[in-house]
Enzyme design. Structure first.
Site, short mmCIF file in Angstrom:
data_model
loop_
_atom_site.label_atom_id
_atom_site.label_comp_id
_atom_site.label_asym_id
_atom_site.label_seq_id
_atom_site.Cartn_x
_atom_site.Cartn_y
_atom_site.Cartn_z
N ASP A 8 0.98 -0.83 0.53
CA ASP A 8 -0.23 -0.21 -0.34
C ASP A 8 1.09 1.75 0.15
O ASP A 8 0.31 2.71 -0.60
CB ASP A 8 -1.04 0.15 1.27
N GLU A 9 1.75 1.15 0.41
CA GLU A 9 3.16 2.45 0.24
C GLU A 9 3.20 3.32 -1.15
O GLU A 9 3.17 4.36 -0.86
CB GLU A 9 4.67 1.46 0.71
N TYR B 228 11.98 2.85 -0.85
CA TYR B 228 11.60 1.56 -0.66
C TYR B 228 9.74 1.29 -1.74
O TYR B 228 10.09 0.75 -3.10
CB TYR B 228 10.79 1.02 0.75
N LYS C 78 8.75 -0.03 -5.42
CA LYS C 78 7.92 -0.88 -5.40
C LYS C 78 6.54 -0.74 -6.59
O LYS C 78 5.80 -1.13 -7.75
CB LYS C 78 6.47 -1.17 -3.97
P1 NAD Z 1 11.30 -10.18 3.31
O1 NAD Z 1 12.18 -9.07 3.64
O2 NAD Z 1 11.16 -10.83 4.64
O3 NAD Z 1 11.41 -11.06 2.27
C1 NAD Z 1 12.22 -10.92 1.02
C2 NAD Z 1 12.83 -12.10 0.66
O4 NAD Z 1 13.10 -11.87 -0.54
C3 NAD Z 1 13.89 -12.61 1.48
O5 NAD Z 1 14.04 -14.23 1.64
C4 NAD Z 1 14.71 -12.29 0.39
O6 NAD Z 1 16.41 -13.28 0.69
C5 NAD Z 1 14.83 -12.55 -1.02
N1 NAD Z 1 15.09 -11.12 -1.86
C6 NAD Z 1 15.94 -10.06 -1.37
N2 NAD Z 1 16.02 -10.11 -2.65
C7 NAD Z 1 15.80 -10.98 -3.53
C8 NAD Z 1 16.87 -10.98 -5.16
N3 NAD Z 1 17.24 -10.28 -5.84
N4 NAD Z 1 16.77 -13.15 -5.14
C9 NAD Z 1 15.81 -13.39 -4.85
N5 NAD Z 1 15.31 -13.35 -3.49
C10 NAD Z 1 15.56 -12.32 -3.00
O7 NAD Z 1 10.09 -9.53 2.81
P2 NAD Z 1 8.59 -9.57 2.96
O8 NAD Z 1 8.01 -8.35 4.31
O9 NAD Z 1 8.40 -10.91 3.40
O10 NAD Z 1 7.76 -9.24 2.02
C11 NAD Z 1 7.70 -9.76 0.82
C12 NAD Z 1 6.98 -9.02 -0.31
O11 NAD Z 1 5.42 -8.69 0.29
C13 NAD Z 1 7.62 -7.98 -0.20
O12 NAD Z 1 7.48 -8.02 -2.28
C14 NAD Z 1 7.27 -6.71 -0.02
O13 NAD Z 1 7.07 -5.38 -0.47
C15 NAD Z 1 5.73 -7.20 0.19
N6 NAD Z 1 4.53 -6.91 1.10
C16 NAD Z 1 5.34 -6.53 2.64
C17 NAD Z 1 4.79 -5.78 3.31
C18 NAD Z 1 4.91 -5.85 5.05
O14 NAD Z 1 4.08 -5.78 5.75
N7 NAD Z 1 6.08 -7.01 4.96
C19 NAD Z 1 3.06 -5.58 3.26
C20 NAD Z 1 2.66 -5.67 1.63
C21 NAD Z 1 3.83 -6.09 0.88
P1 TYD Z 2 8.51 -0.90 9.66
O1 TYD Z 2 7.28 -2.22 10.51
O2 TYD Z 2 9.64 -0.99 9.28
O3 TYD Z 2 6.61 -0.82 9.17
P2 TYD Z 2 6.92 0.83 7.70
O4 TYD Z 2 7.74 1.15 7.30
O5 TYD Z 2 7.08 -0.61 6.17
O6 TYD Z 2 5.42 0.86 8.25
O7 TYD Z 2 7.39 0.65 10.29
C1 TYD Z 2 6.40 0.54 11.24
C2 TYD Z 2 6.06 1.41 11.98
O8 TYD Z 2 6.98 1.99 13.27
C3 TYD Z 2 6.65 2.94 10.49
O9 TYD Z 2 5.59 4.19 11.43
C4 TYD Z 2 7.85 2.95 11.34
C5 TYD Z 2 7.82 3.11 12.94
N1 TYD Z 2 8.73 2.25 13.74
C6 TYD Z 2 8.92 2.76 15.34
O10 TYD Z 2 8.67 4.11 15.17
N2 TYD Z 2 10.53 2.54 16.04
C7 TYD Z 2 10.89 1.30 14.90
O11 TYD Z 2 12.48 0.95 15.74
C8 TYD Z 2 10.77 0.77 13.76
C9 TYD Z 2 11.73 -0.25 12.61
C10 TYD Z 2 9.26 1.60 12.73
#
Ligand code: NAD
Ligand code: TYD
Length: 353
Positions: free
Chosen positions: A134-135, A159, A163
């Protein structure tokens, strides 16, 4: 259920590992290939329970390596791709934007091109699913509005810009080459196996060890939190029932300011750790704000709920407590990350093969 071979990228990461587990266990007739470069965020320990399943295969590889990806697509005929591999941490994108451009933009384009070449002439039944955030929509004010699928892109961090760029390329491959794509944009996830650089697992670990909980700025920023298993279920639903060329927003309708969330977490942790109420909250420490910190994210997931029948399964308080329980019961998982041992998991598990 038809037999299919599905490539899941980034399956060793937080969300990817939940998606791999769901697909491997729910679809025994599918062959699931997990492609992951095992960057700092990749951890095969996340998948130890399915590592030996007959329909699961792990391939170590980098999506930015065009030769390797081309060879992979010519060796294995994939019916679908669920693309999660990405650099995912906003703070890291501020210090090293190029790593995000490489993996999130360039790597996604390499995968798109490999799928296009491999499926050329017969796209029937194929699907390229791009998992996004959503970012890309930017930031909302405190005005009760939500991000919908029609909201204009307005990314602010390297980031979210990377995306957003990848999302545009996915649509371009659909519109130009007819690639059967689907995109979802999800809100913040939480749950088991979340890498402890992110707010919730970092705070759980610090509270447990009586260390300061760093809150950026005044803690007023709002995020819409979704339990990671609900995101994995949404991905399953969209992968199987979504329409080509469409975008689906996924969210928990669950907005929390960072400070309120951390206070709720402290309360749960006080109970679990046998502390008197209010003790953990004393660890809250306000630190310098993140540069370009988006104020508020909130998702309208009506389209997904109405058209495909998905809805979140858990209330936040319940999900947060489950998450705390998981971290308390899996201290070794956290220790292995902190002491770096998780990096040896690949060698331990795959060296004898
Ligand atoms: P994460 O950082 O935990 O995991 C990313 C994975 O991708 C890791 O296993 C890493 O080794 C692998 N990776 C990174 N670069 C690579 C490359 N060049 N080639 C092959 N593998 C590679 O991320 P996540 O939080 O699980 O997010 C997964 C996806 O979901 C991402 O595309 C992210 O943008 C999206 N997303 C995440 C969130 C969230 O809250 N975490 C929310 C919405 C969407
Ligand atoms: P984060 O978990 O990094 O996710 P995103 O930036 O993708 O939303 O952060 C969630 C929220 O928490 C964001 O507003 C930033 C804040 N934050 C802190 O206040 N302290 C921290 O140490 C971190 C990692 C994030």
């Amino acid at each position: 259920m038809m037999k299919k071979t599905i490539l899941i990228t980034g399956g060793a990461g937080f969300i990817g590992s939940h998606v791999v587990r769901l697909f491997v266990t729910k679809y025994p007739d599918y062959q699931i290939v997990n492609l992951d470069a095992l960057t700092y965020a990749g951890n095969l320990e996340n998948l130890k329970d399915v590592a030996k399943a007959p329909n699961y295969k792990f391939v170590k590889g980098d999506i930015t390596d065009e030769k390797f990806i081309t060879e992979l697509f010519s060796t294995i005929q994939f019916d679908g791709v669920v693309h999660l591999a990405a650099e995912s941490h906003v703070d890291r994108s501020i210090t090293d934007p190029f790593a995000f451009i490489r993996t999130n933009v360039f790597g996604t384009c390499i995968l798109l091109n490999a799928a296009k070449e491999s499926w050329k002439g017969n796209m029937e039944g194929k699907r390229f699913y791009h998992v996004s955030t959503d970012e890309v929509y930017g930031a909302l004010e405190f005005d009760g509005t939500f991000f919908t699928e029609e909201t204009s892109y307005d990314p602010h961090s390297p980031y979210s810009a990377s995306k957003a760029s990848s999302d545009h390329f996915v649509r371009a491959f659909h519109d130009t080459y007819g690639l059967p794509v689907v995109i979802s944009n999800c809100s913040n996830n939480y749950g088991a196996n979340h890498f402890p650089e992110k707010l919730i697992p970092l705070s759980i670990n610090n509270i447990k060890n009586s260390r300061p909980i760093p809150i950026y700025g005044k803690g007023e920023n709002v995020r819409d939190w979704l339990f990671v298993n609900d995101h994995a279920r949404a991905i399953d639903t969209i992968f199987h029932n979504g329409n080509n060329g469409e975008t689906y927003n996924i969210g928990g309708n669950n907005e929390w300011s960072n400070i309120d969330l951390i206070k709720a977490l402290c309360k749960i942790m006080d109970k679990k750790l046998g502390r008197t109420e209010g003790e953990s909250a004393k660890l809250i420490t306000f630190v310098k704000d993140r540069a370009g910190h988006d104020l508020r994210y909130a998702i309208d997931s009506t389209k997904l709920q109405r058209e495909l029948g998905w809805k979140p399964s858990l209330q936040f308080e319940e999900g947060l407590e489950k998450t705390v329980d998981w971290y308390m019961q899996n201290q070794e998982w956290m220790d292995n990350i902190i002491n770096g041992d998780y990096k040896n998991y690949y060698e331990k598990q795959y060296s004898e093969r």
